[in-house]
Scaffold this active site. Structure first.
Site, short mmCIF file in Angstrom:
data_model
loop_
_atom_site.label_atom_id
_atom_site.label_comp_id
_atom_site.label_asym_id
_atom_site.label_seq_id
_atom_site.Cartn_x
_atom_site.Cartn_y
_atom_site.Cartn_z
N CYS A 76 -6.02 0.12 6.91
CA CYS A 76 -5.84 0.72 5.58
C CYS A 76 -7.00 1.68 5.27
O CYS A 76 -8.18 1.29 5.30
CB CYS A 76 -5.76 -0.37 4.52
N CYS A 92 0.84 -1.19 0.00
CA CYS A 92 0.00 0.00 0.00
C CYS A 92 0.87 1.25 0.00
O CYS A 92 2.00 1.25 0.51
CB CYS A 92 -0.90 0.00 1.24
N HIS A 97 -2.12 -4.01 5.06
CA HIS A 97 -1.91 -3.60 6.45
C HIS A 97 -3.26 -3.31 7.10
O HIS A 97 -4.21 -2.85 6.45
CB HIS A 97 -1.00 -2.38 6.54
N ASP A 99 0.45 3.78 1.75
CA ASP A 99 0.41 4.39 3.09
C ASP A 99 1.82 4.69 3.59
O ASP A 99 2.70 3.83 3.57
CB ASP A 99 -0.30 3.43 4.06
N ARG A 158 2.96 4.97 6.40
CA ARG A 158 3.36 4.27 7.63
C ARG A 158 3.83 2.85 7.36
O ARG A 158 4.16 2.11 8.30
CB ARG A 158 2.16 4.23 8.59
#
Length: 380
Positions: free
Chosen positions: A267, A208, A264, A210, A212
């Site tokens: 999400c 992803c 994750h 993302d 993080r």
């Protein structure tokens, strides 16, 4: 590699001599007779007008070697001038000029000056860009000069903050980059040279976007050890030429041995799909995750509301693993006997740990039975 700055006094004879040589090198590079500025008198009296309390003379060293200098000196009430910003050619592109300029600006502000003035030439493109990024603006000439095209710039010190400039120009990211580069070279002086000549990762990470979920850091691998493709909600679609091109290059050219689809928990894309939120253009992309939800509606909506998001994150990984396995690239690799394994993992934002979802495929015959087994395991 570290840069140190010193504010010189007349007692720093060796360093002042280095600065004197920098000044002369700078003047020679300009190719201009600076006698109209009283240049020789300035050289003879260093630190002279650059001495405290009204002035400053900064000298930079990098790894113990002379790297550059800059001075500030008073002009009139509330005004000072920045002069002789110079960086040794071998030390350029390391941020020394920025550090010196920032030191001069902060010193001028601390002394109590209201405006900082300087002159430069349009041909000094790197310096002009630096001054502009630091907040300098064009100003009227503050002295008579015979040099045609001289630019005069001024900085309003009363309204200047380093934080605002850093946020706008992202200087801190370059600082972090230099620090990282230094750490890598300290542990392995040939690391970047080897990396520039060869890329031989064993792994393809499809994850992803993302911020993080940084692939290399999560699995403790260095640059060059893992090939990465990321998009919103780690989706693999057979019409996405970007993702498919990455898979083909990784499998056919780099000969990776493992493809990991890594979702994750938490999400945001999956959550938007679950809640049928209207976000914008990304809604078209998240339609694929909504399809996963529709396919497994009972497995998701039959759970308590607080568990549905995590379950859809897990199911989305399983479906994307199946999509990877069904690409022509992966099918062809297995057909020709290439060793290639596709994995389905999920990462926990709350503990930083990955979980194997049990969907690991080594060959076409594994796909359906391992998919069903992984689905069954989610019911536990």
């Amino acid at each position: 590699m570290t840069t140190t700055l010193r504010n010189l006094t007349a007692d720093d004879t060796a360093a002042v001599e280095h600065v004197r040589q920098f000044f002369r090198t700078y003047a020679a590079w300009l190719g201009v007779d600076l006698s109209f500025q009283g240049f020789e008198e300035e050289m003879a009296s260093l630190p002279g007008a650059y001495a405290a309390p009204a002035g400053r003379l900064f000298y930079a060293e990098r790894n113990g070697q002379p790297a550059g200098c800059v001075g500030i000196r008073p002009l009139s009430a509330g005004l000072c001038e920045m002069k002789r910003l110079y960086v040794e050619p071998s030390q350029r592109s390391a941020g020394v000029g920025l550090e010196l300029a920032l030191a001069a600006i902060k010193a001028a502000k601390e002394i109590g000056y209201k405006r900082l003035l300087l002159d430069t030439l349009p041909a000094m493109r790197v310096a002009v860009r630096l001054y502009r990024e630091l907040g300098f603006h064009e100003a009227p000439a503050y002295y008579q000069t015979p040099i045609e095209g001289t630019m005069f710039l001024a900085l309003d010190l009363q309204n200047w903050t380093e934080q605002e400039v850093a946020n706008e120009n992202l200087f801190h990211l370059f600082d972090f980059n230099r620090a990282w580069s230094n750490r890598m070279q300290e542990s392995d002086t040939e690391y970047f040279m080897r990396l520039s000549q060869l890329q031989t990762p064993e792994y393809l990470w499809i994850g992803c976007s993302d911020s993080r979920v940084p692939a290399n850091e999560i699995v403790g691998l260095l640059p060059g050890e893992i090939f990465v493709h990321r998009n919103v909600a780690n989706v693999v679609v057979h019409t996405d030429l970007n993702c498919l091109s990455v898979i083909q290059f990784a499998v056919d050219a780099l000969k990776v041995r493992h493809v990991m689809v890594v979702g994750h928990y938490g999400c945001g894309g999956v959550k938007a799909a679950l809640n049928r939120d209207r976000v914008g253009l990304v809604d078209i992309w998240l339609r694929h995750v909504r399809d996963v939800h529709d396919k497994h509606l009972a497995r998701v909506d039959g759970l308590p509301p607080e568990k549905r998001h995590d379950r859809l994150c897990e199911l989305n990984v399983l479906e994307q693993v199946a999509n990877v396995c069904q690409t022509f690239v992966v099918q062809d690799a297995w057909q020709r006997g290439q060793a290639l394994t596709v994995h389905g993992w999920i990462y926990g934002l709350k503990d930083g740990l990955m979980r194997d979802l049990g969907f690991t495929v080594h060959r076409p015959d594994d796909l359906l039975p391992t998919y069903l087994t992984a689905l069954e395991a989610l019911q536990g």
